[in-house]
Design a protein around this motif. Structure first.
Motif, PDB file in Angstrom:
ATOM      1  N   ILE A 178       0.864  -1.184   0.000  1.00 58.83           N
ATOM      2  CA  ILE A 178       0.000   0.000   0.000  1.00 58.83           C
ATOM      3  C   ILE A 178       0.892   1.221   0.000  1.00 58.83           C
ATOM      4  O   ILE A 178       1.789   1.354   0.840  1.00 58.83           O
ATOM      5  CB  ILE A 178      -0.933   0.030   1.222  1.00 58.83           C
ATOM      6  CG1 ILE A 178      -1.777  -1.242   1.281  1.00 58.83           C
ATOM      7  CG2 ILE A 178      -1.835   1.246   1.175  1.00 58.83           C
ATOM      8  CD1 ILE A 178      -2.651  -1.322   2.517  1.00 58.83           C
ATOM      9  N   PHE A 204       1.034   5.399   0.219  1.00 54.61           N
ATOM     10  CA  PHE A 204       0.265   6.540   0.726  1.00 54.61           C
ATOM     11  C   PHE A 204       0.806   7.817   0.097  1.00 54.61           C
ATOM     12  O   PHE A 204       1.991   8.128   0.227  1.00 54.61           O
ATOM     13  CB  PHE A 204       0.355   6.617   2.252  1.00 54.61           C
ATOM     14  CG  PHE A 204      -0.322   5.462   2.951  1.00 54.61           C
ATOM     15  CD1 PHE A 204      -1.675   5.494   3.205  1.00 54.61           C
ATOM     16  CD2 PHE A 204       0.413   4.343   3.317  1.00 54.61           C
ATOM     17  CE1 PHE A 204      -2.295   4.423   3.832  1.00 54.61           C
ATOM     18  CE2 PHE A 204      -0.196   3.269   3.947  1.00 54.61           C
ATOM     19  CZ  PHE A 204      -1.566   3.310   4.204  1.00 54.61           C
ATOM     20  N   ILE A 225     -11.291  10.239  -0.011  1.00 54.13           N
ATOM     21  CA  ILE A 225     -10.184   9.298  -0.180  1.00 54.13           C
ATOM     22  C   ILE A 225     -10.172   8.827  -1.622  1.00 54.13           C
ATOM     23  O   ILE A 225     -11.211   8.470  -2.188  1.00 54.13           O
ATOM     24  CB  ILE A 225     -10.320   8.093   0.771  1.00 54.13           C
ATOM     25  CG1 ILE A 225     -10.127   8.549   2.217  1.00 54.13           C
ATOM     26  CG2 ILE A 225      -9.309   7.005   0.427  1.00 54.13           C
ATOM     27  CD1 ILE A 225     -10.280   7.430   3.229  1.00 54.13           C
ATOM     28  N   LEU A 229      -8.403   6.216  -4.554  1.00 59.15           N
ATOM     29  CA  LEU A 229      -7.673   4.970  -4.769  1.00 59.15           C
ATOM     30  C   LEU A 229      -7.156   4.946  -6.192  1.00 59.15           C
ATOM     31  O   LEU A 229      -7.908   5.188  -7.145  1.00 59.15           O
ATOM     32  CB  LEU A 229      -8.575   3.756  -4.528  1.00 59.15           C
ATOM     33  CG  LEU A 229      -9.156   3.582  -3.124  1.00 59.15           C
ATOM     34  CD1 LEU A 229     -10.041   2.347  -3.077  1.00 59.15           C
ATOM     35  CD2 LEU A 229      -8.050   3.480  -2.093  1.00 59.15           C
ATOM     36  N   THR A 282      -8.746  -3.975  -3.085  1.00 59.16           N
ATOM     37  CA  THR A 282      -9.564  -2.760  -3.115  1.00 59.16           C
ATOM     38  C   THR A 282     -10.793  -2.909  -2.234  1.00 59.16           C
ATOM     39  O   THR A 282     -11.153  -1.991  -1.480  1.00 59.16           O
ATOM     40  CB  THR A 282      -9.988  -2.455  -4.559  1.00 59.16           C
ATOM     41  OG1 THR A 282      -8.833  -2.372  -5.387  1.00 59.16           O
ATOM     42  CG2 THR A 282     -10.756  -1.151  -4.635  1.00 59.16           C
ATOM     43  N   ILE A 328      -9.979  -2.398   1.485  1.00 53.46           N
ATOM     44  CA  ILE A 328      -9.801  -0.993   1.872  1.00 53.46           C
ATOM     45  C   ILE A 328     -11.152  -0.293   1.956  1.00 53.46           C
ATOM     46  O   ILE A 328     -11.413   0.488   2.886  1.00 53.46           O
ATOM     47  CB  ILE A 328      -8.870  -0.291   0.867  1.00 53.46           C
ATOM     48  CG1 ILE A 328      -7.474  -0.917   0.913  1.00 53.46           C
ATOM     49  CG2 ILE A 328      -8.791   1.197   1.152  1.00 53.46           C
ATOM     50  CD1 ILE A 328      -6.525  -0.384  -0.142  1.00 53.46           C
ATOM     51  N   MET A 378     -15.432   8.308  -1.397  1.00 54.34           N
ATOM     52  CA  MET A 378     -14.295   7.527  -1.882  1.00 54.34           C
ATOM     53  C   MET A 378     -14.367   7.496  -3.392  1.00 54.34           C
ATOM     54  O   MET A 378     -15.433   7.242  -3.973  1.00 54.34           O
ATOM     55  CB  MET A 378     -14.306   6.118  -1.298  1.00 54.34           C
ATOM     56  CG  MET A 378     -13.137   5.258  -1.736  1.00 54.34           C
ATOM     57  SD  MET A 378     -12.992   3.711  -0.789  1.00 54.34           S
ATOM     58  CE  MET A 378     -12.160   4.305   0.684  1.00 54.34           C
ATOM     59  N   VAL A 423      -3.157   4.982  -1.947  1.00 54.09           N
ATOM     60  CA  VAL A 423      -4.232   5.661  -1.220  1.00 54.09           C
ATOM     61  C   VAL A 423      -3.858   7.125  -1.094  1.00 54.09           C
ATOM     62  O   VAL A 423      -2.772   7.460  -0.601  1.00 54.09           O
ATOM     63  CB  VAL A 423      -4.441   5.036   0.170  1.00 54.09           C
ATOM     64  CG1 VAL A 423      -5.525   5.782   0.944  1.00 54.09           C
ATOM     65  CG2 VAL A 423      -4.808   3.562   0.042  1.00 54.09           C
TER      66      VAL A 423
END
Length: 652
Positions: free
Chosen positions: A225, A227, A238, A240, A255, A258, A273, A331
């Motif tokens: 992951i 960031f 958020i 992705l 996915t 998360i 999201m 992310v």
């Protein structure tokens, strides 16, 4: 009962059917959001959100403190901003000292690698560390990565990716639930992640760490992951990023995990999201000139997802993990005031707890899918149906040409007429006469394939020049086009003229080779078209299994134009075909892409070549091996004389 019409006589009906199938395929793409399914977790061992996450505001304060201290340190070494290697080294040393202050078994180390910039090599530095799990045997691990940035502005209590990872390590040092080691990688470029992965998986090929005798490892990496966080204390959404090298995607369960953890932590995953980074990378998708049905949030997300995948360029440092079959995502957040950054920390720890439960690699869910939102997907069994409809005109025309070529002796009108004439005269057609009639068709296929040799040259020469001359080739190209840089559309005009001149020379040379091959025999247009369509009929369907989005866009351009081209007695029809070829010509397509991408043609061409070398994207091989030879051969096809198109004309 009358005999059925031969296949070549039914091509008009088949072409009408092909047009209908193509239009149905286009319409089907717009219906993806209406038929998308809600995502679900297939791997039962993940159990996202079932465990209590105790990442608190105290941990967030530690993250904010690390972010603030690092920004202040960057200000003290601002004088090194012109010397990037020294600046990178200083930042890496500061991060190592910060990790050592955590008083846990991390053993942070500095890893150096080389970056190519304008033909020269520069050394950069990054930091990695391994947090050993108390219940682990050192055979499995999870990777957390981030990049440090030069922060020009700092929000009060802001948290960057660096601060978040340091706080997570401080939080995990007393946790007893970990069954997998945690790898932390902090770099300043995406290439640093790729270099570190190469070192991690092939240590015998590198000697670039400060202490090469000791390179800490933690076994097989199960997931990663990344960031990508600005130094902010609040956020609104958020984001992705999933696309990796050449459009490769992680297992959908990563996915979904998360998303489920974020939902448990109180995030409205349906509205807060997104798969679209901030700011939106393709503003034209929200143009007021588009129908409202094409500008809905799910349609915009779908088109953004497909464009990112078609480009073949990873949308974050996570893309480097795809080359080693490691599921990874990035992310990020978009600025706003809806949520506190503590949610990102809780999301990270909650996802780690779910991945910690894995007994084997993610494999239960899909690797081939398209997303209309983080919570809605279509699998390969559904999105390949519209693709098949889009490519139907190409495949139907190709199969018709194959059957016409196979039945050259018996199904052509001239052969049938001559057979009846000889039968009335009491004569028969000998096998030798049939063979002489089949020879032009066979040689015409070979003549069409000669254009593939041009494509091979176009593919190999730039690659050879780039590897041999490095950045010199780019400088020469820019110097050649520089005089027209201040003319409106100067780059585009010069590029179009260069293409026309070189294309005319290539067609002329290949025409001479064709005449040398055929001699006095006429070119058979159907067989010639069969030869030029073989590469595209193979490339698009086969590569669709690797990059569905790219091949869908390629089919939408190639199928409606090149499937119906051919010589004609009608001058208006010839003119319409020439106009269609002009609209879909390589220069026109590159100009359109450069316009929507806010760049110029030379920079776009250089980017296409770089993307193929770095990420194995399909744009460069398709353009050189398939599309340019196809376009030039199609120009030759429609220029054939009526006599070559139909030898029976003189008999009428």
């Amino acid at each position: 009962m009358s005999a059925p019409l031969p296949l070549y006589q039914r091509r008009k009906q088949l072409r009408v059917l092909s047009v209908v199938l193509f239009l149905v395929g286009l319409f089907s793409l717009t219906q993806f959001p209406q038929h998308a399914h809600r995502t679900y977790v297939s791997e039962n061992a993940l159990m996202p959100g079932s465990a209590r996450v105790d990442y608190s505001s105290k941990d967030l304060e530690a993250a904010a403190r690390t972010t603030h201290d690092f920004i202040q340190f960057q200000k003290t070494i601002k004088h090194l901003s012109g010397d990037l290697p020294s600046w990178s080294r200083s930042c890496a040393e500061w991060i190592v000292s910060r990790l050592q202050d955590l008083n846990c078994d991390l053993d942070p180390r500095i890893f150096s690698y080389n970056v190519s910039l304008a033909g020269r090599q520069e050394t950069r530095y990054q930091v990695y560390a391994v947090l050993k799990a108390p219940k682990a045997d050192g055979t499995e691990s999870i990777a957390l990565t981030t990049r440090w940035h030069w922060h020009h502005k700092e929000a009060a209590n802001g948290v960057s990716g660096l601060g978040l990872l340091v706080s997570i390590l401080g939080h995990l040092r007393t946790s007893r639930w970990m069954a997998k080691d945690i790898i932390v990688l902090i770099s300043d470029t995406d290439q640093g992640v790729r270099s570190w992965l190469d070192k991690y998986h092939a240590p015998h090929t590198y000697a670039s760490s400060d202490d090469d005798d000791v390179f800490p490892r933690a076994g097989s990496i199960q997931a990663a992951i990344n960031f990508d966080l600005p130094a902010t204390s609040t956020f609104d959404q958020i984001t992705l990023s999933l696309e990796g090298y050449n459009g490769q995607l992680p297992n959908l369960d990563l996915t979904n995990t998360i998303v489920r953890v974020a939902r448990v932590e109180g995030l409205n995953t349906d509205h807060k999201m997104s798969l679209i980074a901030h700011p939106a990378p393709y503003p034209f998708l929200s143009s007021p000139y588009l129908p409202d049905e094409l500008t809905t949030p799910m349609m915009t997300t779908l088109f953004t997802f497909m464009i990112n995948q078609a480009k073949g360029v990873p949308t974050g440092p996570h893309g480097a993990f795809n080359t080693y079959h490691i599921d990874a995502v990035t992310v990020g957040v978009s600025p706003g005031t809806s949520y506190n950054s503590v949610m990102i920390g809780r999301l990270a720890v909650g996802t780690l707890r779910s991945l910690n439960n894995l007994l084997e690699r993610l494999h239960q869910s899909f690797y081939f899918y398209v997303l209309c939102s983080p919570t809605h997907y279509l699998s390969i069994g559904e999105y390949m149906i519209p693709f098949g409809l889009l490519v139907a005109p190409l495949l139907v025309e190709f199969l018709c040409l194959v059957f016409v070529f196979a039945d050259t002796q018996v199904t052509r009108p001239r052969d049938i007429a001559e057979a009846h004439m000889l039968k009335r005269e009491g004569k028969t057609v000998t096998q030798g006469e049939h063979s002489m009639r089949q020879l032009p068709a066979l040689l015409s296929v070979v003549c069409g394939l000669l254009f593939l040799a041009l494509g091979l040259a176009l593919y190999v020469l730039p690659l050879f020049a780039r590897r041999l001359l490095s950045g010199v080739g780019v400088l020469v190209m820019e110097a050649t086009l520089f005089p027209v840089g201040y003319i409106p559309f100067g780059y585009e005009i010069e590029f179009f003229l260069i293409y026309v001149i070189l294309g005319a020379i290539a067609v002329r040379l290949l025409g001479s080779a064709t005449r040398a091959l055929l001699g006095d025999l006429p070119i058979d247009p159907s067989s010639f078209k069969l030869g030029i369509m073989i590469p595209v009929a193979v490339f698009i369907p086969c590569m669709s299994l690797l990059n569905f989005s790219f091949c869908t866009m390629a089919a939408a351009i190639v199928a409606p134009v090149y499937s119906f081209l051919g010589p004609s007695y009608n001058h208006k029809q010839r003119l319409m075909q020439a106009l269609a070829l002009l609209i879909v010509s390589p220069p026109a397509l590159l100009m359109a892409i450069s316009y929507f991408g806010n760049t110029n043609v030379p920079a776009l061409m250089d980017a296409i070549l770089d993307q193929h070398l770095l990420y194995r994207s399909l744009a460069y091989p398709f353009l050189t091996l398939v599309y340019i030879p196809l376009h030039l051969a199609a120009c030759r096809l429609i220029s054939l004389s009526p006599y070559e198109h139909s030898p029976t004309k003189k008999d009428k």
